[in-house]
Design a protein around this motif. Structure first.
Motif, PDB file in Angstrom:
ATOM      1  N   LYS A 277      -7.233  15.119  25.398  1.00  0.00           N
ATOM      2  CA  LYS A 277      -8.643  15.509  25.413  1.00  0.00           C
ATOM      3  C   LYS A 277      -9.000  16.416  24.235  1.00  0.00           C
ATOM      4  O   LYS A 277     -10.063  17.031  24.227  1.00  0.00           O
ATOM      5  CB  LYS A 277      -8.976  16.213  26.732  1.00  0.00           C
ATOM      6  N   GLY A 278      -8.089  16.497  23.271  1.00  0.00           N
ATOM      7  CA  GLY A 278      -8.371  17.331  22.108  1.00  0.00           C
ATOM      8  C   GLY A 278      -7.982  18.778  22.290  1.00  0.00           C
ATOM      9  O   GLY A 278      -8.445  19.639  21.544  1.00  0.00           O
ATOM     10  N   ARG A 279      -7.108  19.050  23.262  1.00  0.00           N
ATOM     11  CA  ARG A 279      -6.562  20.399  23.441  1.00  0.00           C
ATOM     12  C   ARG A 279      -5.085  20.364  23.070  1.00  0.00           C
ATOM     13  O   ARG A 279      -4.341  19.485  23.532  1.00  0.00           O
ATOM     14  CB  ARG A 279      -6.762  20.889  24.873  1.00  0.00           C
ATOM     15  N   PHE A 280      -4.653  21.331  22.282  1.00  0.00           N
ATOM     16  CA  PHE A 280      -3.339  21.270  21.656  1.00  0.00           C
ATOM     17  C   PHE A 280      -2.467  22.452  22.058  1.00  0.00           C
ATOM     18  O   PHE A 280      -2.964  23.552  22.306  1.00  0.00           O
ATOM     19  CB  PHE A 280      -3.484  21.241  20.137  1.00  0.00           C
ATOM     20  N   ALA A 281      -1.154  22.188  22.082  1.00  0.00           N
ATOM     21  CA  ALA A 281      -0.164  23.231  22.352  1.00  0.00           C
ATOM     22  C   ALA A 281       0.976  23.073  21.368  1.00  0.00           C
ATOM     23  O   ALA A 281       1.298  21.958  20.934  1.00  0.00           O
ATOM     24  CB  ALA A 281       0.348  23.128  23.784  1.00  0.00           C
ATOM     25  N   LEU A 282       1.599  24.185  20.999  1.00  0.00           N
ATOM     26  CA  LEU A 282       2.733  24.142  20.087  1.00  0.00           C
ATOM     27  C   LEU A 282       3.850  23.272  20.640  1.00  0.00           C
ATOM     28  O   LEU A 282       4.182  23.326  21.823  1.00  0.00           O
ATOM     29  CB  LEU A 282       3.255  25.556  19.850  1.00  0.00           C
TER      30      LEU A 282
END
Length: 658
Positions: free
Chosen positions: A194-199
């Motif tokens: 959904k366009g949310r990012f995590a390392l």
């Protein structure tokens, strides 16, 4: 005109099962906007006349990024990818600063220089599009130490873990210096769809901070997992206090966003050599991956700055051999320094050291213009060697410009008029096919030459893009420049004519004025408004803001957009990076390559390929050579024009979007 579908890459079930009950055990998002029924109706546009008026209209304010809008991003470069799977390309935009946080001094003090901008329906008109700033919520500013406000100004987009969405690799492009250096290394950021990012998990990718002026995602070993090849800089002469001495480096993807350094394993040099032997680590300003020899795997080009030899790393079964000289790509054949003003200055100040036929400098004051008696400097026995008479290369773009099935090149170099004919210019470089030696027809033969006068001129080219702007089925060339040298410096747009020559149309198209303003930088050619043609999102070096131009001519032609979905590990990578797609329509075959980003500052314009079909209403054949270990080729017939289709590895039926 039917609008293209707006959706994610993949279906949870094969197309043939979609009309029946089907349960999915995957974690992929539901295909809520992809066609679940029979193919859409045939669409045919009549043959369009050659455009004569302005090709573009600036719509920066209308899409939410201008002075009258809520957001005017401070950004010079932009890459595009569909980050949330809705079928529209979103943006990652940056300015020239990889330090954490906001600049603390100068004109842009206190302003943000990194943005994630999502392409959304306009609140006031759902038929229109606008860009919405979601940078903070996107998670791309996260840091390993938890302090946040990550510094980066280079981005690549691709599905690193083969889960059906587009992940990011973010890097610092700034050179390290003794006074101000980036603190955040390259890192992968994983998308939740959904366009949310995590390392991503910690790995060798983030183990060391070094300058990355360019980067390419590729699958060098064709294992179905995307790898990352960053540009590296060594022997930077302008800041000797900075630790800029990084060897060529390749990171192999593990499939979860973590990477291993496999540089030594694949044959890259781990020991610095000498310029004389051609083994010295160089100042790589642009990395480009594409299949130069047509054997099915990705070769890698290095655009080397400082008149050093460019490099070509040929992929031989997952190991790399440097073959630039063999292919005629290390430098051009023009190696006579007699019209180099610095050489003439040296000859003047050292009587008897040069042949008597060498004339005096064209401009006497030039010899002292750089604070030394020999202009830019001249070292006999070094400056006059072939390895010092190349170009100030910034980028190579790779595409089949002449539709013969192999990959040609367009170079971008900085050329100063005083250096003379020995400096490599930006030029079209033609692939003969079969792994043979490339040829350089010369700008004077194909319409790419530019007017030059005297010695005080500069061409500051930095990033070329092959793009079919008017969708007539012929690839045009868009070239950005650094904007660092002349008041009238500007980008260039060369339209390819039916006879394969080019004509400059940048002013006619409405992208720059007669004064050369604005000067464009870091372009992304994407379909902002969903009408099928390619609009332009680009930085402006004079204002450090983004500009958006609507394409007003391409939609009159027929077109096809192709998006690939590989199987993932064991097959082709999910993004299809490294695939070759051939589209035959109207008896003509065009070839395109799915790129994971390339060139100085990076050009990447979504992972879908747009083919202009001109007057051809029907597509006879689409052929995909997948980047898997077997080099699988799939042929599709009866694909409808004027739609976007997703072609999934292992499936024989295209998935339409509208």
């Amino acid at each position: 005109m039917p609008r293209r579908f707006a959706t994610s890459l993949a279906l949870a079930c094969p197309l043939g099962l979609l009309l029946a009950a089907c349960s999915s055990t995957t974690s992929e998002p539901a295909p809520t906007k992809e066609s679940l029924v029979a193919p859409p109706p045939r669409v045919c546009k009549p043959a369009a006349a050659t455009p004569t008026g302005r090709w573009f209209t600036e719509i920066t304010d209308e899409v939410g990024l201008g002075k009258t809008a809520a957001l005017e991003p401070l950004a010079l470069s932009v890459i595009a990818a569909d980050l949330d799977g809705d079928g529209f390309a979103d943006l990652v935009a940056t300015a020239g600063n990889a330090l954490r946080g906001k600049p603390t001094e100068g004109t842009f003090a206190g302003k943000r220089t990194r943005f994630v901008l999502m392409n959304r329906p306009s609140a006031s008109d759902p038929r229109a599009r606008t860009f919405v700033d979601v940078t903070e919520a996107s998670g791309v500013l996260a840091t390993r130490d938890g302090k946040g406000d990550r510094g980066f100004n280079l981005a690549n987009a691709g599905d690193l873990d083969n889960d059906g969405d587009v992940d990011l690799v973010l890097c610092p492009a700034d050179l390290l210096s003794a006074t101000a250096s980036p603190v955040d290394a390259c890192e992968a950021f994983m998308n939740d769809g959904k366009g949310r990012f995590a390392l991503a998990p910690p790995s060798a990718l983030g183990a060391k901070v070094f300058a990355v002026p360019s980067g390419a995602l590729l699958d060098y070993d064709r294992d179905g997992v995307v790898d990352f090849w960053p540009a590296t800089v060594a022997h930077w002469p302008y800041d000797p206090g900075g630790p800029n001495k990084q060897p060529p480096t390749l990171f192999r993807g593990r499939g979860d966003g973590a990477f291993d350094d496999v540089s030594a394993d694949v044959g890259l040099p781990t020991v610095d050599g000498t310029r004389l032997a051609g083994t010295q680590w160089r100042r790589v300003f642009g990395v480009t991956a594409c299949d130069l020899d047509g054997d099915g795997d990705d070769d890698v080009l290095f655009a080397d700055y400082g008149r050093q030899e460019a490099q070509v790393w040929r992929n031989d079964g997952g190991r790399f051999v440097e073959v630039a000289k063999e292919l005629g790509l290390a430098y051009d054949h023009r190696a006579d320094p007699s019209d180099d003003e610095s050489y003439r200055c040296y000859c003047q100040s050292n009587p008897g050291a040069c042949p008597a036929v060498i004339p005096p400098p064209s401009l006497a004051s030039f010899c002292d213009a750089f604070g030394a008696p020999n202009g830019r400097g001249w070292a006999p026995g070094v400056s006059d060697k072939p390895y010092s008479l190349g170009g100030n290369y910034f980028s190579f773009a790779c595409a089949d410009v002449d539709d013969d099935g192999d990959m040609d090149l367009m170079s971008a170099t900085i050329v100063h008029g005083d250096v003379g004919s020995s400096a490599d210019p930006s030029e079209l470089i033609v692939n003969p096919g079969g792994g043979g030696r490339f040829t350089r027809p010369g700008n004077e033969t194909n319409g790419l030459a530019r007017a030059e006068k005297g010695i005080l001129w500069n061409h500051g080219d930095d990033l070329p893009v092959f793009v079919d702007v008017d969708l007539d089925g012929r690839k045009d060339i868009f070239m950005t420049t650094t904007g660092a040298y002349e008041a009238k410096d500007h980008a260039h747009l060369w339209r390819q004519k039916p006879d394969r020559s080019f004509e400059e149309i940048i002013e006619q198209a409405g992208l720059v004025s007669a004064l050369g303003t604005p000067n464009h930088h870091g372009p992304a050619w994407i379909d902002v408004d969903g009408d099928g043609d390619l609009d332009l999102v680009v930085g402006d070096t004079k204002t450090w803001t983004l500009r958006v131009y609507r394409n007003d001519v391409g939609q009159a032609q027929n077109w096809l957009r192709v998006r690939l979905a590989g199987k993932g590990a064991g097959g082709a990578n999910r993004s299809g990076i490294g695939a070759i797609v051939r589209v035959t329509a109207g008896g003509k075959t065009q070839t395109q390559y799915v790129s994971g980003g390339y060139g100085h500052g990076n050009a990447q314009a979504d992972l879908a390929l747009t083919f202009g079909l001109g007057a051809a209403c029907d597509v006879e054949r689409v052929e995909v050579r997948w980047p898997d270990s077997a080099g699988t080729v799939t042929t599709y017939s009866g694909v409808l024009a004027n739609y976007e289709v997703t072609l999934a590895e292992g499936e024989s039926t295209p998935r339409y979007r509208r």
